[in-house]
Design a protein around this motif. Structure first.
Motif, PDB file in Angstrom:
ATOM      1  N   ALA A 247      51.886  39.654  16.845  1.00  0.00           N
ATOM      2  CA  ALA A 247      52.540  40.025  18.102  1.00  0.00           C
ATOM      3  C   ALA A 247      51.833  41.190  18.782  1.00  0.00           C
ATOM      4  CB  ALA A 247      54.002  40.375  17.840  1.00  0.00           C
ATOM      5  N   SER A 248      51.258  42.093  17.993  1.00  0.00           N
ATOM      6  CA  SER A 248      50.588  43.264  18.571  1.00  0.00           C
ATOM      7  C   SER A 248      49.372  42.868  19.405  1.00  0.00           C
ATOM      8  CB  SER A 248      50.180  44.234  17.465  1.00  0.00           C
ATOM      9  OG  SER A 248      49.170  43.666  16.651  1.00  0.00           O
ATOM     10  N   LYS A 249      48.840  41.665  19.140  1.00  0.00           N
ATOM     11  CA  LYS A 249      47.661  41.208  19.893  1.00  0.00           C
ATOM     12  C   LYS A 249      47.985  40.964  21.362  1.00  0.00           C
ATOM     13  CE  LYS A 249      45.558  39.069  15.808  1.00  0.00           C
ATOM     14  NZ  LYS A 249      45.142  37.799  15.173  1.00  0.00           N
ATOM     15  N   ILE A 250      49.278  40.715  21.663  1.00  0.00           N
ATOM     16  CA  ILE A 250      49.669  40.548  23.073  1.00  0.00           C
ATOM     17  C   ILE A 250      50.475  41.779  23.547  1.00  0.00           C
ATOM     18  CG2 ILE A 250      49.634  38.025  22.982  1.00  0.00           C
ATOM     19  CD1 ILE A 250      52.723  38.112  22.812  1.00  0.00           C
ATOM     20  N   ASN A 251      50.325  42.862  22.793  1.00  0.00           N
ATOM     21  CA  ASN A 251      51.046  44.122  23.096  1.00  0.00           C
ATOM     22  C   ASN A 251      52.561  43.968  22.986  1.00  0.00           C
ATOM     23  OD1 ASN A 251      48.789  45.675  23.456  1.00  0.00           O
ATOM     24  ND2 ASN A 251      48.774  45.524  25.696  1.00  0.00           N
ATOM     25  N   PHE A 252      53.016  43.036  22.143  1.00  0.00           N
ATOM     26  CA  PHE A 252      54.454  42.879  21.886  1.00  0.00           C
ATOM     27  C   PHE A 252      54.807  43.882  20.797  1.00  0.00           C
ATOM     28  CE2 PHE A 252      58.044  39.641  20.929  1.00  0.00           C
ATOM     29  CZ  PHE A 252      58.809  40.143  21.966  1.00  0.00           C
ATOM     30  N   ILE A 253      54.925  45.161  21.213  1.00  0.00           N
ATOM     31  CA  ILE A 253      55.064  46.277  20.281  1.00  0.00           C
ATOM     32  C   ILE A 253      56.152  47.228  20.771  1.00  0.00           C
ATOM     33  CG2 ILE A 253      52.647  46.203  19.535  1.00  0.00           C
ATOM     34  CD1 ILE A 253      52.076  48.442  21.548  1.00  0.00           C
ATOM     35  N   GLU A 254      56.503  48.211  19.964  1.00  0.00           N
ATOM     36  CA  GLU A 254      57.462  49.231  20.389  1.00  0.00           C
ATOM     37  C   GLU A 254      56.933  49.948  21.623  1.00  0.00           C
ATOM     38  OE1 GLU A 254      58.712  52.006  17.462  1.00  0.00           O
ATOM     39  OE2 GLU A 254      59.760  50.519  16.239  1.00  0.00           O
ATOM     40  N   GLY A 255      57.806  50.130  22.604  1.00  0.00           N
ATOM     41  CA  GLY A 255      57.428  50.855  23.825  1.00  0.00           C
ATOM     42  C   GLY A 255      57.011  49.973  24.973  1.00  0.00           C
ATOM     43  N   VAL A 256      56.729  48.685  24.719  1.00  0.00           N
ATOM     44  CA  VAL A 256      56.290  47.813  25.800  1.00  0.00           C
ATOM     45  C   VAL A 256      57.486  47.378  26.640  1.00  0.00           C
ATOM     46  CG1 VAL A 256      56.513  45.630  24.532  1.00  0.00           C
ATOM     47  CG2 VAL A 256      54.805  45.842  26.363  1.00  0.00           C
ATOM     48  N   LYS A 257      57.252  47.190  27.930  1.00  0.00           N
ATOM     49  CA  LYS A 257      58.290  46.689  28.818  1.00  0.00           C
ATOM     50  C   LYS A 257      58.144  45.178  28.926  1.00  0.00           C
ATOM     51  CE  LYS A 257      60.561  47.593  33.248  1.00  0.00           C
ATOM     52  NZ  LYS A 257      60.512  48.325  34.523  1.00  0.00           N
ATOM     53  N   TRP A 258      59.200  44.438  28.548  1.00  0.00           N
ATOM     54  CA  TRP A 258      59.094  42.985  28.454  1.00  0.00           C
ATOM     55  C   TRP A 258      60.158  42.328  29.342  1.00  0.00           C
ATOM     56  CZ3 TRP A 258      54.720  41.822  26.026  1.00  0.00           C
ATOM     57  CH2 TRP A 258      54.423  40.472  25.778  1.00  0.00           C
ATOM     58  N   THR A 259      60.047  42.588  30.644  1.00  0.00           N
ATOM     59  CA  THR A 259      60.987  42.024  31.617  1.00  0.00           C
ATOM     60  C   THR A 259      60.339  40.851  32.337  1.00  0.00           C
ATOM     61  OG1 THR A 259      60.195  43.556  33.312  1.00  0.00           O
ATOM     62  CG2 THR A 259      62.096  44.252  32.002  1.00  0.00           C
TER      63      THR A 259
ATOM     64  N   TYR B 272      62.698  47.834  27.670  1.00  0.00           N
ATOM     65  CA  TYR B 272      61.722  48.491  26.805  1.00  0.00           C
ATOM     66  C   TYR B 272      62.060  48.220  25.334  1.00  0.00           C
ATOM     67  CZ  TYR B 272      59.890  51.065  30.813  1.00  0.00           C
ATOM     68  OH  TYR B 272      59.321  51.402  32.022  1.00  0.00           O
ATOM     69  N   VAL B 273      61.079  47.788  24.551  1.00  0.00           N
ATOM     70  CA  VAL B 273      61.269  47.522  23.127  1.00  0.00           C
ATOM     71  C   VAL B 273      61.416  48.855  22.392  1.00  0.00           C
ATOM     72  CG1 VAL B 273      60.270  46.523  21.035  1.00  0.00           C
ATOM     73  CG2 VAL B 273      59.966  45.360  23.237  1.00  0.00           C
ATOM     74  N   LEU B 274      62.570  49.061  21.735  1.00  0.00           N
ATOM     75  CA  LEU B 274      62.849  50.318  21.053  1.00  0.00           C
ATOM     76  C   LEU B 274      62.529  50.258  19.566  1.00  0.00           C
ATOM     77  CD1 LEU B 274      66.324  51.168  22.653  1.00  0.00           C
ATOM     78  CD2 LEU B 274      64.065  51.979  23.374  1.00  0.00           C
ATOM     79  N   SER B 275      62.750  49.111  18.955  1.00  0.00           N
ATOM     80  CA  SER B 275      62.441  48.972  17.523  1.00  0.00           C
ATOM     81  C   SER B 275      62.037  47.547  17.226  1.00  0.00           C
ATOM     82  CB  SER B 275      63.646  49.387  16.662  1.00  0.00           C
ATOM     83  OG  SER B 275      64.530  48.320  16.467  1.00  0.00           O
ATOM     84  N   LEU B 276      61.223  47.415  16.169  1.00  0.00           N
ATOM     85  CA  LEU B 276      60.680  46.109  15.814  1.00  0.00           C
ATOM     86  C   LEU B 276      60.464  46.079  14.308  1.00  0.00           C
ATOM     87  CD1 LEU B 276      57.781  44.411  17.763  1.00  0.00           C
ATOM     88  CD2 LEU B 276      57.789  44.433  15.280  1.00  0.00           C
ATOM     89  N   ASN B 277      61.049  45.085  13.642  1.00  0.00           N
ATOM     90  CA  ASN B 277      60.834  44.962  12.204  1.00  0.00           C
ATOM     91  C   ASN B 277      60.900  43.502  11.782  1.00  0.00           C
ATOM     92  OD1 ASN B 277      63.667  44.281  11.142  1.00  0.00           O
ATOM     93  ND2 ASN B 277      64.069  46.111  12.366  1.00  0.00           N
TER      94      ASN B 277
END
Length: 615
Positions: free
Chosen positions: A111-123, A97-102
């Motif tokens: 990145a947000s267009k593919i839901n690459f955001i805080e809270g997303v699960k990227w496994t 799970y993505v905890l922080s992004l800066n």
């Protein structure tokens, strides 16, 4: 562009036909693609699907607070560079799970267009092959670029991810740096790996500070309750009360869950908090397991495994000694260990105890050569309250009574003065102890193992050692060979010592040849001293001349060690502080500056304490 086209055609053929040319793809990426196909990940996925709610995300951030806090200063320091280079940095927990992004705002928006955001699960299971998920899966640093990603959601991205470990080596999460494929930098993975190492170092410092704070808070409790242990939140034993230190010294550093192997059970537990109301650790009271002895007896009847608390090596000379240990350990015979200084006589005595029916009882060590005649009597037999000036008000039970149910190891027995030999003989014959200043005999059940580097038979002939005491001790003689008699064991001893101390020493062949040719007057103790010195010697300076200079002074040191330093008894608080300092030095591979920082002690003070404790 040609590489990208080639990868795209490779990707299309694999997802459509399941056919893959191994020459066109990195082995780790190939393995990941096959894993994704096996679990039926959608290769045409255009965005992340599983996103935490705000409340769930906050909970996960709290659970990973130490990780985020350790990484924060490094993220701030890199922020400007990420902005200029068109990149973004992410911190991901151990479940993906993505905890922080800066980083660069424009890139973050893309990145947000593919839901690459805080809270997303990227496994891998969620979005297919990607740097974050594949790093978690393989536990390795990973670079995934363009159409190496399994799902098209990430085909326009280049991502580098490196796992971040806690001080115990478990994966806390992942540090990832991502950017569009056309702005990827060839050294991106190296930068991420460097920052990951810096975060891990910060985590070690934070962990050590918390451990120090925990021990300080519990010091009074430890002194009041001799059966108390202090544990970190994950159960690592950091400090123990006096009774447990005597009974099960090697339990320190292990997990509290292993206490059962030492015949101990958890009676009660209390959490310890810091000022921020976070759990620092636990105080646990351990008491003897009443059913342990019967269970161990059943195990012994079924056959037990021989235990040796060190490195046996491969030499015939020492394997013969090991066989003698195996033979005598199950009996109740007194054992007389002979051998030169530094050969490991105490380790042999410990092995006899650990493989005997008394292994769950105490193992008490007395260095007879380090105590004056006046101190030796009270140390061995104990004393009554007020028996002499400076005596403790409550008196002391003495080493023989402490060894009740276990083994007492009398090292350097040849140093005992004649007047004490008479009293010692009576105790060994009667198995009863009369404390100094007392009149009542107190029964004590113990096994005696003694050791000396002297020839006791010769001392008897010279009238310096009683013949009747000699025969009382010399029931089962066991000789420990000198290191020069077991030189084939030197490589094994070096490997064992380096692993135990966390040292990494690359010994050139000519250095090993010199070590094998040397006579080792100080035996194994001298060998280990040399390893410490070689650890700080640059490999380029490991020439024969330098090594000879290194070895020659040690011959003198072996014969000029000052017994007066051994006589300084440490207080309980000193013992705990010494353990903490040794642990810090091990964690930092002997780096005093870092160890002092871990212990929150000024470096000058840290050096003084190293000297004080003979480290």
């Amino acid at each position: 562009m040609l590489a990208s086209t080639c990868y795209l055609s490779t990707w299309k053929r694999f997802v459509q036909e399941g056919v893959l040319d191994p020459a066109r793809l990195n082995k780790r990426i190939q393995e990941s693609w096959h894993r994704c196909k096996d679990v039926e990940v959608d290769p045409y996925l255009t965005k992340g699907r599983h996103i935490l709610s705000e409340k769930e995300l906050l909970l996960r951030k709290n659970q990973s607070s130490s990780f985020l806090e350790a990484a924060e200063p490094h993220m701030k320091r890199m922020k400007e560079a990420f902005q200029e280079l068109g990149m973004m940095a992410l911190l991901i927990d151990s479940e993906g799970y993505v905890l922080s992004l800066n980083g660069n705002r424009k890139i973050i928006t893309e990145a947000s267009k593919i839901n690459f955001i805080e809270g997303v699960k990227w496994t891998e299971d969620e979005v297919g092959t990607n740097a974050i998920g594949t790093a978690l899966q393989t536990k390795e640093a990973v670079l995934v670029s363009g159409t190496e990603h399994y799902s098209i959601a990430s085909h326009q991205w280049s991502c580098s991810a490196v796992p971040v470990h806690d001080p115990e080596g478990r994966i806390l999460g992942v540090l990832d740096v991502s950017c569009p494929v056309n702005t990827a930098h060839p050294y991106m993975l190296g930068v991420v790996a460097s920052v990951s190492q810096a975060i891990e170092q910060e985590l070690r410092i934070q962990s050590s500070h918390r451990e120090m704070e925990l021990i300080r808070q519990c010091m009074d409790l430890l002194e009041m309750n001799p059966r108390l242990v202090v544990c970190s939140p994950n159960g690592k034993i950091l400090a123990m009360g006096q009774a447990l230190r005597r009974r099960s010294a090697d339990l320190a550093g292990r997990n509290i869950g292993e206490a059962g192997h030492y015949g101990l059970v958890n009676e009660k537990q209390m959490a310890i908090y810091n000022e921020q109301k976070r759990i620092l650790g636990y105080c646990v009271s351990l008491v003897p397991d009443q059913h342990y002895s019967s269970r161990q007896g059943a195990k012994a009847a079924a056959g037990s495994v021989f235990v040796f608390p060190g490195e046996t090596g491969r030499s015939t000379a020492f394997l013969q000694t090991v066989e003698e240990i195996r033979r005598v350990a199950p009996s109740s015979l007194s054992v007389y260990i002979s051998g030169e200084t530094g050969t490991g006589k105490e380790l042999v005595a410990r092995a006899i105890h650990d493989n005997s029916p008394r292994k769950n009882g105490p193992f008490i060590v007395v260095n007879c050569g380090a105590l004056s005649a006046e101190l030796l009597e009270s140390e061995l037999f104990g004393y009554e309250p007020g028996a002499f000036t400076g005596a403790k008000k409550q008196g002391a039970e003495g080493k023989f009574r402490q060894a009740d149910g276990g083994t007492i190891f009398l090292d350097e027995i040849g140093e005992i003065p004649p007047a004490m030999q008479v009293a010692l003989l009576r105790v060994l014959q009667e198995k009863k102890v009369t404390p100094v200043g007392g009149t009542k005999e107190i029964p004590a059940d113990f096994r005696v193992i003694c050791a000396t580097h002297q020839d006791l038979g010769q001392l008897v002939q010279q009238g310096l050692f009683r013949k009747d005491l000699f025969y009382r001790l010399h029931v089962y003689p066991l000789a420990v060979p000198a290191l020069r008699e077991r030189k084939e064991d030197i490589p094994h001893l070096i490997r064992y010592y380096c692993e135990k101390q966390g040292l990494v020493i690359n010994l050139p062949d000519h250095v090993m040849d010199t070590l094998m040719a040397y006579d080792w007057p100080g035996n194994i103790r001298e060998l280990f001293n040399v390893m410490q010195r070689l650890h700080v010697l640059p490999e380029a300076e490991m020439n024969t001349g330098q090594l000879n200079l290194l070895l020659r002074p040690l011959e003198q040191e072996v014969t000029t060690c000052l017994p007066s330093e051994e006589k300084k008894a440490l207080t309980f608080r000193d013992q705990v502080e010494r353990d903490v300092i040794m642990d810090a030095l091990k964690k930092t591979k002997g780096n005093v500056t870092l160890a002092a920082k871990l212990c929150e002690i000024p470096r000058s003070t840290f050096y003084k304490k190293i000297h004080k404790y003979g480290l």
